[in-house]
Design a protein around this motif. Structure first.
Motif, PDB file in Angstrom:
ATOM      1  N   ILE A 299     -39.216  14.916 -36.164  1.00 30.23           N
ATOM      2  CA  ILE A 299     -38.892  13.612 -35.560  1.00 30.23           C
ATOM      3  C   ILE A 299     -38.354  13.758 -34.141  1.00 30.23           C
ATOM      4  N   LEU A 300     -38.166  14.993 -33.689  1.00 31.47           N
ATOM      5  CA  LEU A 300     -37.595  15.254 -32.367  1.00 31.47           C
ATOM      6  C   LEU A 300     -38.676  15.710 -31.397  1.00 31.47           C
ATOM      7  N   LEU A 301     -38.703  15.092 -30.230  1.00 33.23           N
ATOM      8  CA  LEU A 301     -39.611  15.487 -29.158  1.00 33.23           C
ATOM      9  C   LEU A 301     -38.774  16.099 -28.037  1.00 33.23           C
ATOM     10  N   THR A 302     -39.225  17.207 -27.467  1.00 32.50           N
ATOM     11  CA  THR A 302     -38.467  17.869 -26.408  1.00 32.50           C
ATOM     12  C   THR A 302     -39.198  17.769 -25.068  1.00 32.50           C
ATOM     13  N   ALA A 303     -38.424  17.995 -24.011  1.00 33.27           N
ATOM     14  CA  ALA A 303     -38.984  17.942 -22.663  1.00 33.27           C
ATOM     15  C   ALA A 303     -40.111  18.948 -22.487  1.00 33.27           C
ATOM     16  N   ASP A 304     -39.947  20.133 -23.046  1.00 36.46           N
ATOM     17  CA  ASP A 304     -40.952  21.172 -22.833  1.00 36.46           C
ATOM     18  C   ASP A 304     -42.241  20.887 -23.591  1.00 36.46           C
ATOM     19  N   GLU A 305     -42.149  20.188 -24.701  1.00 36.74           N
ATOM     20  CA  GLU A 305     -43.366  19.762 -25.395  1.00 36.74           C
ATOM     21  C   GLU A 305     -44.116  18.737 -24.552  1.00 36.74           C
ATOM     22  N   ILE A 306     -43.368  17.844 -23.921  1.00 32.63           N
ATOM     23  CA  ILE A 306     -44.003  16.854 -23.030  1.00 32.63           C
ATOM     24  C   ILE A 306     -44.619  17.551 -21.830  1.00 32.63           C
ATOM     25  N   LEU A 307     -43.863  18.490 -21.244  1.00 38.68           N
ATOM     26  CA  LEU A 307     -44.334  19.203 -20.056  1.00 38.68           C
ATOM     27  C   LEU A 307     -45.613  19.978 -20.349  1.00 38.68           C
ATOM     28  N   ALA A 308     -45.722  20.513 -21.560  1.00 41.12           N
ATOM     29  CA  ALA A 308     -46.913  21.284 -21.930  1.00 41.12           C
ATOM     30  C   ALA A 308     -48.134  20.401 -22.160  1.00 41.12           C
ATOM     31  N   GLY A 309     -47.912  19.094 -22.313  1.00 40.83           N
ATOM     32  CA  GLY A 309     -49.007  18.156 -22.545  1.00 40.83           C
ATOM     33  C   GLY A 309     -49.088  17.754 -24.002  1.00 40.83           C
ATOM     34  N   LEU A 310     -48.962  16.466 -24.249  1.00 40.25           N
ATOM     35  CA  LEU A 310     -48.991  15.964 -25.619  1.00 40.25           C
ATOM     36  C   LEU A 310     -50.403  15.535 -26.007  1.00 40.25           C
ATOM     37  N   PRO A 311     -50.795  15.799 -27.251  1.00 35.21           N
ATOM     38  CA  PRO A 311     -52.112  15.341 -27.713  1.00 35.21           C
ATOM     39  C   PRO A 311     -52.075  13.907 -28.227  1.00 35.21           C
ATOM     40  N   TYR A 312     -51.002  13.198 -27.945  1.00 40.34           N
ATOM     41  CA  TYR A 312     -50.833  11.812 -28.390  1.00 40.34           C
ATOM     42  C   TYR A 312     -50.067  11.041 -27.321  1.00 40.34           C
ATOM     43  N   PRO A 313     -50.020   9.701 -27.396  1.00 37.09           N
ATOM     44  CA  PRO A 313     -49.382   8.902 -26.351  1.00 37.09           C
ATOM     45  C   PRO A 313     -47.875   9.125 -26.272  1.00 37.09           C
ATOM     46  N   LEU A 314     -47.342   8.973 -25.057  1.00 36.48           N
ATOM     47  CA  LEU A 314     -45.902   8.964 -24.817  1.00 36.48           C
ATOM     48  C   LEU A 314     -45.541   7.573 -24.307  1.00 36.48           C
ATOM     49  N   LEU A 315     -44.679   6.884 -25.046  1.00 37.37           N
ATOM     50  CA  LEU A 315     -44.303   5.518 -24.696  1.00 37.37           C
ATOM     51  C   LEU A 315     -42.903   5.481 -24.104  1.00 37.37           C
ATOM     52  N   ASP A 316     -42.785   4.838 -22.960  1.00 40.53           N
ATOM     53  CA  ASP A 316     -41.504   4.609 -22.303  1.00 40.53           C
ATOM     54  C   ASP A 316     -41.082   3.179 -22.650  1.00 40.53           C
ATOM     55  N   VAL A 317     -39.993   3.030 -23.406  1.00 40.93           N
ATOM     56  CA  VAL A 317     -39.629   1.710 -23.918  1.00 40.93           C
ATOM     57  C   VAL A 317     -38.571   1.026 -23.057  1.00 40.93           C
ATOM     58  N   ARG A 318     -38.358   1.534 -21.840  1.00 40.38           N
ATOM     59  CA  ARG A 318     -37.441   0.874 -20.911  1.00 40.38           C
ATOM     60  C   ARG A 318     -38.071  -0.395 -20.339  1.00 40.38           C
ATOM     61  N   GLU A 319     -37.269  -1.138 -19.561  1.00 40.98           N
ATOM     62  CA  GLU A 319     -37.779  -2.342 -18.914  1.00 40.98           C
ATOM     63  C   GLU A 319     -38.723  -1.967 -17.770  1.00 40.98           C
ATOM     64  N   PRO A 320     -39.660  -2.861 -17.411  1.00 43.78           N
ATOM     65  CA  PRO A 320     -40.648  -2.535 -16.371  1.00 43.78           C
ATOM     66  C   PRO A 320     -40.033  -2.100 -15.044  1.00 43.78           C
ATOM     67  N   GLN A 321     -38.897  -2.699 -14.651  1.00 43.08           N
ATOM     68  CA  GLN A 321     -38.296  -2.314 -13.374  1.00 43.08           C
ATOM     69  C   GLN A 321     -37.740  -0.897 -13.421  1.00 43.08           C
ATOM     70  N   GLU A 322     -37.257  -0.472 -14.588  1.00 44.13           N
ATOM     71  CA  GLU A 322     -36.799   0.904 -14.735  1.00 44.13           C
ATOM     72  C   GLU A 322     -37.980   1.867 -14.648  1.00 44.13           C
ATOM     73  N   PHE A 323     -39.046   1.504 -15.331  1.00 41.61           N
ATOM     74  CA  PHE A 323     -40.254   2.332 -15.348  1.00 41.61           C
ATOM     75  C   PHE A 323     -40.835   2.473 -13.947  1.00 41.61           C
ATOM     76  N   ALA A 324     -40.803   1.380 -13.178  1.00 41.12           N
ATOM     77  CA  ALA A 324     -41.379   1.404 -11.835  1.00 41.12           C
ATOM     78  C   ALA A 324     -40.581   2.309 -10.903  1.00 41.12           C
ATOM     79  N   THR A 325     -39.287   2.434 -11.132  1.00 41.19           N
ATOM     80  CA  THR A 325     -38.416   3.225 -10.253  1.00 41.19           C
ATOM     81  C   THR A 325     -38.627   4.721 -10.439  1.00 41.19           C
TER      82      THR A 325
END
Length: 228
Positions: free
Chosen positions: A127-153
């Protein structure tokens, strides 16, 4: 699992409300515990091992272990509830969320005294995702659930923005997600993404929460950040 009825018998009750709210009245036997403020770098195996040791010590103090389900309740479905529940599940416990648990019912004001047990935890890496797994490239989507203005920054390259408010108890399909599908979720501190994690898991989506989220990602010199 998110409960819609009373919790399992003999469950350990965790009240994640503030100490002041807890002191005014709480469910009989419930322990006051709020883990929503957890912060910590989780990139090396030693850091992950230290987290497991910390969770083992916590479980020992509150008398939690694989033999007993844990039920976390609060004033509805909020990030205090969901991140506390996520941290307990991360330690290998069988965890239930009870958003409606704090409703008018018999209460006590005397703080419950935990029955301590042996330290125990098994870090649930599923159930835990780490930065290095993301950095290596995920075979599935990564969702950012912040508000759009946070995402844009500032954002993690390749992440897709779906604000937490878009998530519901039965709308994974409308978000393009299917039962059995793997997906990563993150936010700023791992709290809002914990809420998305539980909503998706309830619908069979195999969500994993990047606990460090943007607070960790932006603090690390080797992790790329897209900025507008």
């Amino acid at each position: 699992m998110i409960l819609s009825a009373d919790p399992p018998a003999h469950a350990l009750l965790i009240d994640s409300r503030s100490p002041a709210e807890y002191a005014q009245g709480h469910l009989e036997g419930a322990i006051n515990l709020d883990l929503s403020g957890f912060r910590g770098r989780l990139r090396s195996e030693e850091e992950l091992a230290q987290l497991e040791r910390t969770l083992a010590e916590l479980n020992g103090r509150i008398g939690a272990g694989p033999h007993r389900p844990v039920v976390v309740y609060d004033l509805g479905f909020n990030t205090r509830l969901t991140k506390t529940a996520f941290m307990l599940a991360l330690g290998g416990l069988e965890v239930y969320l009870w958003p409606q648990g704090w409703e008018p019912r018999a209460t006590q004001q005397t703080p419950a005294q935990p029955v301590a047990g042996e330290p125990w935890a098994r870090l649930n890496r599923e159930i835990l995702l780490t930065a290095d797994e993301i950095l290596a490239g995920l075979p599935y989507p990564l969702l950012d659930v912040r508000e759009p203005q946070e995402f844009a920054t500032a954002r993690i390259p390749g992440a897709k923005n779906i604000p937490l408010g878009a998530f519901g108890p039965d709308n994974a399909g409308a978000l393009g997600l299917l039962a059995g599908q793997a997906v990563g979720v993150h936010c700023r501190s791992g709290a809002r993404s914990a809420s998305a994690f539980w909503l998706l898991r309830q619908q069979g989506v195999q969500a994993r929460n990047y606990l460090g989220s943007m607070l960790e990602w932006e603090a690390e010199a080797d992790l790329p950040v897209e900025r507008s």
